[in-house]
Write a protein that holds these residues in place. Sequence first.
Motif, mmCIF file in Angstrom:
data_model
loop_
_atom_site.group_PDB
_atom_site.id
_atom_site.type_symbol
_atom_site.label_atom_id
_atom_site.label_comp_id
_atom_site.label_asym_id
_atom_site.label_seq_id
_atom_site.Cartn_x
_atom_site.Cartn_y
_atom_site.Cartn_z
ATOM 1 N N ALA A 1 -2.806 6.442 8.771
ATOM 2 C CA ALA A 1 -3.891 5.686 9.397
ATOM 3 C C ALA A 1 -4.601 4.791 8.383
ATOM 4 O O ALA A 1 -5.016 3.670 8.706
ATOM 5 N N LYS A 2 -4.739 5.282 7.132
ATOM 6 C CA LYS A 2 -5.376 4.472 6.099
ATOM 7 C C LYS A 2 -4.551 3.235 5.757
ATOM 8 O O LYS A 2 -5.093 2.161 5.482
ATOM 9 N N ILE A 3 -3.234 3.408 5.771
ATOM 10 C CA ILE A 3 -2.341 2.299 5.387
ATOM 11 C C ILE A 3 -2.155 1.324 6.538
ATOM 12 O O ILE A 3 -2.392 0.117 6.392
ATOM 13 N N TYR A 4 -1.740 1.831 7.675
ATOM 14 C CA TYR A 4 -1.348 0.971 8.794
ATOM 15 C C TYR A 4 -2.542 0.734 9.722
ATOM 16 O O TYR A 4 -2.596 1.204 10.854
ATOM 17 N N THR A 5 -3.512 0.003 9.198
ATOM 18 C CA THR A 5 -4.760 -0.265 9.905
ATOM 19 C C THR A 5 -4.838 -1.734 10.299
ATOM 20 O O THR A 5 -4.514 -2.619 9.514
ATOM 21 N N LEU A 6 -5.285 -1.974 11.507
ATOM 22 C CA LEU A 6 -5.512 -3.322 12.016
ATOM 23 C C LEU A 6 -7.013 -3.508 12.187
ATOM 24 O O LEU A 6 -7.703 -2.600 12.671
ATOM 25 N N LYS A 7 -7.530 -4.680 11.798
ATOM 26 C CA LYS A 7 -8.983 -4.886 11.790
ATOM 27 C C LYS A 7 -9.383 -6.142 12.588
ATOM 28 O O LYS A 7 -9.705 -7.177 12.016
ATOM 29 N N PRO A 8 -9.365 -6.029 13.911
ATOM 30 C CA PRO A 8 -9.748 -7.188 14.729
ATOM 31 C C PRO A 8 -11.267 -7.312 14.878
ATOM 32 O O PRO A 8 -12.019 -6.364 14.645
ATOM 33 N N ILE A 9 -11.693 -8.501 15.268
ATOM 34 C CA ILE A 9 -13.089 -8.763 15.631
ATOM 35 C C ILE A 9 -13.097 -9.182 17.095
ATOM 36 O O ILE A 9 -12.474 -10.172 17.464
ATOM 37 N N THR A 10 -13.793 -8.439 17.933
ATOM 38 C CA THR A 10 -13.764 -8.711 19.373
ATOM 39 C C THR A 10 -15.122 -9.124 19.932
ATOM 40 O O THR A 10 -15.233 -9.418 21.117
ATOM 41 N N LYS B 1 4.648 12.815 0.165
ATOM 42 C CA LYS B 1 3.766 13.723 0.903
ATOM 43 C C LYS B 1 2.657 12.950 1.600
ATOM 44 O O LYS B 1 2.321 13.227 2.760
ATOM 45 N N GLU B 2 2.087 11.982 0.908
ATOM 46 C CA GLU B 2 1.019 11.172 1.502
ATOM 47 C C GLU B 2 1.539 10.341 2.668
ATOM 48 O O GLU B 2 0.880 10.215 3.704
ATOM 49 N N LEU B 3 2.736 9.779 2.497
ATOM 50 C CA LEU B 3 3.302 8.948 3.554
ATOM 51 C C LEU B 3 3.618 9.753 4.808
ATOM 52 O O LEU B 3 3.680 9.197 5.908
ATOM 53 N N ALA B 4 3.821 11.058 4.654
ATOM 54 C CA ALA B 4 4.102 11.918 5.804
ATOM 55 C C ALA B 4 2.835 12.425 6.471
ATOM 56 O O ALA B 4 2.893 13.013 7.557
ATOM 57 N N LEU C 1 0.830 -1.201 0.000
ATOM 58 C CA LEU C 1 0.000 0.000 0.000
ATOM 59 C C LEU C 1 0.867 1.254 0.000
ATOM 60 O O LEU C 1 0.595 2.214 -0.737
ATOM 61 N N ALA C 2 1.915 1.247 0.814
ATOM 62 C CA ALA C 2 2.790 2.414 0.914
ATOM 63 C C ALA C 2 3.523 2.670 -0.401
ATOM 64 O O ALA C 2 3.806 3.828 -0.747
#
Length: 265
Positions: A166-175, A157-160, A150-151
């Motif tokens: 937040a869009k890239i480094y997202t974790l999606k757990p189910i609790t 500029k976007e990476l900074a 993704l990166a």
Amino acid sequence: LEKVRQEIDAIEPDVVGFSPLHLTIENDIAMMWAAHEASPHSLFVAGGRQTAFHPETLFNNFDGLHTIVIVDVENVFIELLKKIREFGVDAINENPAYLSDVPGLFVRGRPGMRVRETGPNRGLNPAEFRRATWMMDFTDMDLEKYWGRLAAGCTEKELADPNWQAKIYTLKPITTNYCPMSCSFCDVTSLQRKETGADMTVNGLRGEELEAYITMLLEKHQQVRQIMFKDDLWFLRGRGRVRGTTTSSQILEDLAALKRAREKF
């Protein structure tokens, strides 16, 4: 599809699992055929909520599929693996009836044969759900490699930009699992009620256990900038109401637990 063939051919798996979705069904079936071409002797299994509503769609369009897991897969898949160890993949592919006494499956023999349901899937009790959730730490999913892809498509500029991070480094757990609502438009809960024989109650991680689980995930994946809960109804806790003037005290306790986890990093 060629990438799927290459990866399947490289590992020669005994079992290949799929979780097709309505919106991507054509591509999902194409991936199944590609995997089958690379490893025709594997046992192919489909699962996921959307798969079980019309099993004939997959059975009729993919000859290599003999088994679909209904609703929760964890306990059912354990029993399925026991059968594989006992009889072997080749025997089960030749005669899927070996799976007929494992509740919670749709089983089809050779193409053209009638689909049989092996019995209701009782689902997960609270202790089983917590144990299964704790086993999902995402380390086997190689998230860092996914985030890297993704990166690679972003500008400096976007990476900074914290919002892009937040869009890239997202974790999606189910609790949490299950829903006690009886909405007439929802086929998910109706299928769950059919399989378990009763209305569902919310089942999930709470308070200090929720804090500990999220803390563990953040410790293992330190690039994370956003956690996006994939629970169907995260805010449905206990007997309190979400709308109106009453708020469940469990919601407040769980939100406080998440705040404590965030403050550790």
